[in-house]
Design a protein around this motif. Sequence first.
Motif, short mmCIF file in Angstrom:
data_model
loop_
_atom_site.label_atom_id
_atom_site.label_comp_id
_atom_site.label_asym_id
_atom_site.label_seq_id
_atom_site.Cartn_x
_atom_site.Cartn_y
_atom_site.Cartn_z
N LYS A 162 40.90 38.10 39.89
CA LYS A 162 39.71 38.02 39.04
C LYS A 162 39.81 38.96 37.85
O LYS A 162 39.35 38.64 36.76
CB LYS A 162 38.45 38.31 39.85
CG LYS A 162 38.06 37.13 40.71
CD LYS A 162 36.75 37.35 41.40
CE LYS A 162 36.38 36.07 42.12
NZ LYS A 162 35.17 36.17 42.86
N LYS A 163 40.41 40.11 38.05
CA LYS A 163 40.52 41.08 36.97
C LYS A 163 41.59 40.69 35.96
O LYS A 163 41.38 40.76 34.76
CB LYS A 163 40.83 42.47 37.55
CG LYS A 163 40.86 43.56 36.49
CD LYS A 163 40.97 44.92 37.12
CE LYS A 163 40.93 46.00 36.04
NZ LYS A 163 41.00 47.33 36.61
N TRP A 164 42.77 40.28 36.44
CA TRP A 164 43.91 40.05 35.56
C TRP A 164 44.31 38.59 35.39
O TRP A 164 45.13 38.26 34.55
CB TRP A 164 45.13 40.82 36.07
CG TRP A 164 44.88 42.27 36.24
CD1 TRP A 164 44.76 42.95 37.43
CD2 TRP A 164 44.70 43.25 35.23
NE1 TRP A 164 44.51 44.27 37.21
CE2 TRP A 164 44.47 44.49 35.85
CE3 TRP A 164 44.71 43.20 33.84
CZ2 TRP A 164 44.25 45.66 35.14
CZ3 TRP A 164 44.49 44.37 33.14
CH2 TRP A 164 44.27 45.58 33.79
N GLY A 165 43.80 37.70 36.24
CA GLY A 165 44.23 36.30 36.19
C GLY A 165 45.64 36.12 36.68
O GLY A 165 46.32 35.15 36.36
N ASP A 166 46.10 37.07 37.48
CA ASP A 166 47.47 37.05 37.99
C ASP A 166 47.53 37.98 39.20
O ASP A 166 46.58 38.72 39.46
CB ASP A 166 48.43 37.56 36.90
CG ASP A 166 49.87 37.14 37.12
OD1 ASP A 166 50.16 36.47 38.14
OD2 ASP A 166 50.73 37.49 36.29
N LEU A 167 48.61 37.92 39.92
CA LEU A 167 48.82 38.83 41.04
C LEU A 167 49.99 39.73 40.73
O LEU A 167 50.97 39.29 40.13
CB LEU A 167 49.13 38.05 42.33
CG LEU A 167 48.05 37.13 42.88
CD1 LEU A 167 48.56 36.41 44.12
CD2 LEU A 167 46.80 37.91 43.21
N ASP A 168 49.90 40.98 41.14
CA ASP A 168 51.04 41.87 41.06
C ASP A 168 52.02 41.44 42.15
O ASP A 168 51.65 41.37 43.33
CB ASP A 168 50.60 43.32 41.28
CG ASP A 168 51.78 44.26 41.28
OD1 ASP A 168 52.27 44.58 40.18
OD2 ASP A 168 52.22 44.66 42.37
N ASN A 169 53.25 41.14 41.76
CA ASN A 169 54.24 40.64 42.72
C ASN A 169 54.42 41.57 43.91
O ASN A 169 54.51 41.12 45.05
CB ASN A 169 55.59 40.43 42.05
CG ASN A 169 55.59 39.30 41.06
OD1 ASN A 169 54.63 38.57 40.92
ND2 ASN A 169 56.67 39.17 40.32
N LYS A 170 54.47 42.85 43.64
CA LYS A 170 54.73 43.81 44.73
C LYS A 170 53.56 43.83 45.72
O LYS A 170 53.79 43.84 46.93
CB LYS A 170 55.02 45.19 44.16
CG LYS A 170 56.34 45.21 43.40
CD LYS A 170 56.64 46.55 42.78
CE LYS A 170 57.97 46.46 42.03
NZ LYS A 170 58.39 47.72 41.48
N ASP A 171 52.33 43.83 45.21
CA ASP A 171 51.17 43.77 46.10
C ASP A 171 51.15 42.46 46.89
O ASP A 171 50.86 42.44 48.08
CB ASP A 171 49.86 43.90 45.32
CG ASP A 171 49.63 45.28 44.75
OD1 ASP A 171 50.25 46.25 45.24
OD2 ASP A 171 48.83 45.40 43.79
N ALA A 172 51.46 41.37 46.19
CA ALA A 172 51.46 40.05 46.85
C ALA A 172 52.52 40.00 47.95
O ALA A 172 52.26 39.50 49.05
CB ALA A 172 51.69 38.95 45.82
N VAL A 173 53.71 40.53 47.67
CA VAL A 173 54.78 40.53 48.68
C VAL A 173 54.33 41.30 49.92
O VAL A 173 54.50 40.83 51.05
CB VAL A 173 56.09 41.13 48.09
CG1 VAL A 173 57.07 41.52 49.19
CG2 VAL A 173 56.73 40.15 47.13
N GLU A 174 53.73 42.46 49.71
CA GLU A 174 53.27 43.28 50.85
C GLU A 174 52.18 42.57 51.64
O GLU A 174 52.27 42.43 52.87
CB GLU A 174 52.74 44.63 50.35
CG GLU A 174 53.83 45.48 49.77
CD GLU A 174 53.93 46.82 50.45
OE1 GLU A 174 53.54 46.94 51.62
OE2 GLU A 174 54.43 47.73 49.80
N ARG A 175 51.14 42.11 50.95
CA ARG A 175 49.99 41.50 51.63
C ARG A 175 50.34 40.16 52.27
O ARG A 175 50.00 39.89 53.41
CB ARG A 175 48.82 41.30 50.66
CG ARG A 175 48.24 42.56 50.15
CD ARG A 175 47.47 43.25 51.25
NE ARG A 175 46.73 44.36 50.69
CZ ARG A 175 45.72 44.94 51.28
NH1 ARG A 175 45.33 44.54 52.45
NH2 ARG A 175 45.11 45.93 50.71
#
Length: 145
Positions: A87-100
Amino acid sequence: MNSIFTPEEITALSAEIDRQLIELRSAPDSALKQGEDKISDEKLLVKQTAAITNLTQENSQSFLQKFGRAAKSDLCQEGGMLNKQWKKWGDLDNKDAVERLGAVLVTMGFSGDVLSPLVVAVTVTIIHIGLKAFCEDYSSEVDHK
């Protein structure tokens, strides 16, 4: 939170996600897309769909339904870490996405050699389709497909 991946693995997986997204965005079919044409988006995800099917030994659509329901609180619900980020960036941080998303896959029973390529395929799919469309199509309790 203990990571299921080493920092080096996270960096490598993040780079692979970026590489596949660039490949998707520069695919010839992308020039033919009109707005948010989900069918075109899913047609472009041939490599990721094949990886999901091969790694999970099930239809990618049904796997993504299960995954979407398992990751719903983080991805689709207000307050979920990845939901807030999108919602904030319109994208996901790859590193956060990989972890979660990797943690969700582990809770679903995936590990070993399957985990890394599967988290890449799922993350690329979510980012390419868009979080809102992914949640609408894959996180509901009822299969729409």
